[in-house]
Scaffold this motif. Structure first.
Motif, PDB file in Angstrom:
ATOM      1  N   VAL A 257       0.858  -1.185   0.000  1.00  0.00           N
ATOM      2  CA  VAL A 257       0.000   0.000   0.000  1.00  0.00           C
ATOM      3  C   VAL A 257       0.893   1.233   0.000  1.00  0.00           C
ATOM      4  O   VAL A 257       1.778   1.371   0.844  1.00  0.00           O
ATOM      5  CB  VAL A 257      -0.949   0.002   1.220  1.00  0.00           C
ATOM      6  N   LEU A 258       0.675   2.102  -0.965  1.00  0.00           N
ATOM      7  CA  LEU A 258       1.468   3.324  -1.116  1.00  0.00           C
ATOM      8  C   LEU A 258       0.626   4.534  -0.722  1.00  0.00           C
ATOM      9  O   LEU A 258      -0.554   4.594  -1.039  1.00  0.00           O
ATOM     10  CB  LEU A 258       1.891   3.509  -2.573  1.00  0.00           C
ATOM     11  N   THR A 259       1.250   5.478  -0.095  1.00  0.00           N
ATOM     12  CA  THR A 259       0.587   6.747   0.170  1.00  0.00           C
ATOM     13  C   THR A 259       0.906   7.678  -0.983  1.00  0.00           C
ATOM     14  O   THR A 259       2.086   7.932  -1.278  1.00  0.00           O
ATOM     15  CB  THR A 259       1.081   7.358   1.495  1.00  0.00           C
TER      16      THR A 259
ATOM     17  N   PRO B  19       0.009  14.331  -1.603  1.00  0.00           N
ATOM     18  CA  PRO B  19      -1.223  15.120  -1.487  1.00  0.00           C
ATOM     19  C   PRO B  19      -1.331  16.149  -2.603  1.00  0.00           C
ATOM     20  O   PRO B  19      -0.333  16.556  -3.201  1.00  0.00           O
ATOM     21  CB  PRO B  19      -1.082  15.806  -0.125  1.00  0.00           C
TER      22      PRO B  19
ATOM     23  N   GLN C 130      -7.461   3.359  -3.224  1.00  0.00           N
ATOM     24  CA  GLN C 130      -8.179   2.995  -2.002  1.00  0.00           C
ATOM     25  C   GLN C 130      -8.939   4.160  -1.394  1.00  0.00           C
ATOM     26  O   GLN C 130     -10.072   4.025  -1.003  1.00  0.00           O
ATOM     27  CB  GLN C 130      -7.195   2.428  -0.959  1.00  0.00           C
ATOM     28  N   ASN C 131      -8.289   5.293  -1.271  1.00  0.00           N
ATOM     29  CA  ASN C 131      -8.880   6.429  -0.572  1.00  0.00           C
ATOM     30  C   ASN C 131      -8.496   7.678  -1.341  1.00  0.00           C
ATOM     31  O   ASN C 131      -7.329   7.923  -1.559  1.00  0.00           O
ATOM     32  CB  ASN C 131      -8.342   6.462   0.863  1.00  0.00           C
TER      33      ASN C 131
ATOM     34  N   GLY D 215      -4.376  13.047  -0.494  1.00  0.00           N
ATOM     35  CA  GLY D 215      -3.499  12.312  -1.389  1.00  0.00           C
ATOM     36  C   GLY D 215      -4.028  10.930  -1.674  1.00  0.00           C
ATOM     37  O   GLY D 215      -3.940  10.422  -2.767  1.00  0.00           O
ATOM     38  N   GLY D 216      -4.594  10.291  -0.655  1.00  0.00           N
ATOM     39  CA  GLY D 216      -5.136   8.953  -0.822  1.00  0.00           C
ATOM     40  C   GLY D 216      -4.050   7.891  -0.768  1.00  0.00           C
ATOM     41  O   GLY D 216      -2.875   8.177  -0.574  1.00  0.00           O
ATOM     42  N   THR D 217      -4.473   6.665  -0.918  1.00  0.00           N
ATOM     43  CA  THR D 217      -3.537   5.545  -0.951  1.00  0.00           C
ATOM     44  C   THR D 217      -3.841   4.692  -2.172  1.00  0.00           C
ATOM     45  O   THR D 217      -4.958   4.686  -2.670  1.00  0.00           O
ATOM     46  CB  THR D 217      -3.648   4.663   0.317  1.00  0.00           C
TER      47      THR D 217
ATOM     48  N   GLN E  41      -3.322   0.695  -3.607  1.00  0.00           N
ATOM     49  CA  GLN E  41      -2.963  -0.689  -3.286  1.00  0.00           C
ATOM     50  C   GLN E  41      -2.355  -1.314  -4.526  1.00  0.00           C
ATOM     51  O   GLN E  41      -3.005  -1.440  -5.552  1.00  0.00           O
ATOM     52  CB  GLN E  41      -4.206  -1.459  -2.859  1.00  0.00           C
TER      53      GLN E  41
ATOM     54  N   GLN F  81       8.368   5.785  -5.755  1.00  0.00           N
ATOM     55  CA  GLN F  81       8.780   6.868  -4.858  1.00  0.00           C
ATOM     56  C   GLN F  81       9.983   7.615  -5.434  1.00  0.00           C
ATOM     57  O   GLN F  81      10.038   8.840  -5.391  1.00  0.00           O
ATOM     58  CB  GLN F  81       9.125   6.303  -3.467  1.00  0.00           C
TER      59      GLN F  81
END
Length: 166
Positions: A55-57, A60, A121-122, A126-128, A130, A155
């Motif tokens: 899971v990556l952040t 933002p 995901q979100n 910024g959200g994440t 998967q 990254q």
């Protein structure tokens, strides 16, 4: 006591009992053979899938950005994770190239690209994202190393360069 009278009208074809049992045996044997063949073939071709996930952040969006801009920003980063230059950067690592599952592939980067799934995901801020790699080959530990390498390449290639440009 009353007597019961049975009247038979017409001819009744009687099949000898032994012949009837032989027909049933042949039908039962045929169905059993078919069932065993189907089960054996499905067991032969069945190979369990293996999955690794990270899971990556996502970075933002700018403060005060409208929700539509935040969604586009997140979807753009999900697409960037799957780009060939990110996957190639991950696959160029020597520890990844030495994995058995990677060595078995004629074109490892294309193989990873075809097996990779990235889902948002979100989307708030910024959200994440998967990142999932699912395949019938290799083991879970090797797949996890590949997924982690993709996350690190994302990254390094996208987020770090984007931050440096701002």
């Amino acid at each position: 006591m009353d007597k019961l009278t049975v009247v038979i009208i017409g001819n009744i074809d009687c099949v000898p009992l032994g012949e009837m049992n032989m027909r049933r045996r042949k039908i039962t044997l045929g169905i059993s053979f078919l069932l065993v063949t189907v089960v054996a073939a499905s067991l032969f071709f069945y190979r369990p899938t293996r999955t690794a996930m990270s899971v990556l952040t996502l970075p933002p969006t700018r403060l005060g950005a409208p929700e539509s801009e935040a969604q586009i920003h997140a979807q753009t980063h999900v697409a960037l994770i799957q780009r060939p230059f990110v996957i190639n950067a991950a696959m160029s690592r020597s520890d990844i190239r030495q994995l058995a599952v990677v060595r078995r592939q004629e074109r490892p980067a294309e193989w990873v690209e075809s097996q990779l799934d990235v889902a948002l995901q979100n989307q708030s801020g910024g959200g994440t994202a998967q990142v999932t790699l699912t395949t019938r080959e290799g083991n879970t530990e090797e797949l996890k190393l590949i997924v982690d390498a993709i996350a690190e390449a994302y990254q390094r290639e996208i987020v770090a360069r984007e931050s440096a440009a701002q």
